[in-house]
Design a protein around this motif. Structure first.
Motif, mmCIF file in Angstrom:
data_model
loop_
_atom_site.group_PDB
_atom_site.id
_atom_site.type_symbol
_atom_site.label_atom_id
_atom_site.label_comp_id
_atom_site.label_asym_id
_atom_site.label_seq_id
_atom_site.Cartn_x
_atom_site.Cartn_y
_atom_site.Cartn_z
ATOM 1 N N GLU A 166 0.852 -1.185 0.000
ATOM 2 C CA GLU A 166 0.000 0.000 0.000
ATOM 3 C C GLU A 166 0.885 1.232 0.000
ATOM 4 N N ALA A 167 0.535 2.190 -0.849
ATOM 5 C CA ALA A 167 1.312 3.424 -0.923
ATOM 6 C C ALA A 167 1.087 4.250 0.343
ATOM 7 N N GLN A 199 -0.267 7.890 -3.508
ATOM 8 C CA GLN A 199 -0.838 7.038 -4.548
ATOM 9 C C GLN A 199 -1.037 7.782 -5.861
ATOM 10 N N SER A 200 -1.552 9.013 -5.807
ATOM 11 C CA SER A 200 -1.772 9.754 -7.053
ATOM 12 C C SER A 200 -0.436 10.097 -7.716
ATOM 13 N N ASP A 226 0.866 6.905 -9.295
ATOM 14 C CA ASP A 226 0.104 6.611 -10.515
ATOM 15 C C ASP A 226 0.566 7.490 -11.676
ATOM 16 N N THR A 233 1.578 -4.670 -7.327
ATOM 17 C CA THR A 233 0.859 -3.508 -6.805
ATOM 18 C C THR A 233 -0.622 -3.527 -7.104
#
Length: 137
Positions: free
Chosen positions: A57-58, A63-64, A67, A132
């Motif tokens: 988990e980031a 996370q954005s 990505d 991931t």
């Protein structure tokens, strides 16, 4: 003379061999076309085990950003593969038009390298997605 393939440069033969081996591995790793038979009601299915693994988990807020970086890297590599393919095919064409066999040979080797890079790109994306992706395995 034994055959035309034995006169090919060693790099081209090696590239062809690697492409064929990787294609075979991809085909062997594919899912079977026929589904497995369903279990009968007489056989009791074991109770599902609880997953004790830790899912990757980031960190919060990352996370954005992760990505965005992944998307840019994917499109960048895809663009480089496309450019490499166009340049290699152009080299083959120029070599044939102007009777320059070295350009044609380098273009053919470039096409083989582009194919190998595209296969590696696909495999790496599959590995990253399995690490991931959503859910734990």
């Amino acid at each position: 003379m034994t055959g035309g393939f034995s006169n090919a440069p060693v790099a081209v033969r090696a590239a062809v061999t690697v492409v064929l081996v990787l294609a075979g591995l991809v085909l062997l790793g594919a899912e079977p076309a026929v589904a497995a038979p369903a279990e009968t009601a007489a056989v009791a299915a074991p109770a599902p085990e609880e997953d004790t693994g830790i899912c990757p988990e980031a960190p919060p807020g990352m996370q954005s950003f992760a990505d965005d970086v992944t998307a840019w890297a994917k499109w960048g590599v895809l663009a480089l593969i496309g450019i490499g393919a166009v340049v290699s095919l152009g080299s083959i064409l120029v070599g044939r038009i102007f009777s320059h066999p070295h350009a044609s040979r380098y273009g053919a080797m470039g096409v083989a390298v582009v194919v190998l890079v595209a296969i590696t790109y696909t495999v790496i994306l599959t590995i990253l997605d399995s690490i991931t992706g959503s859910g734990c395995t």
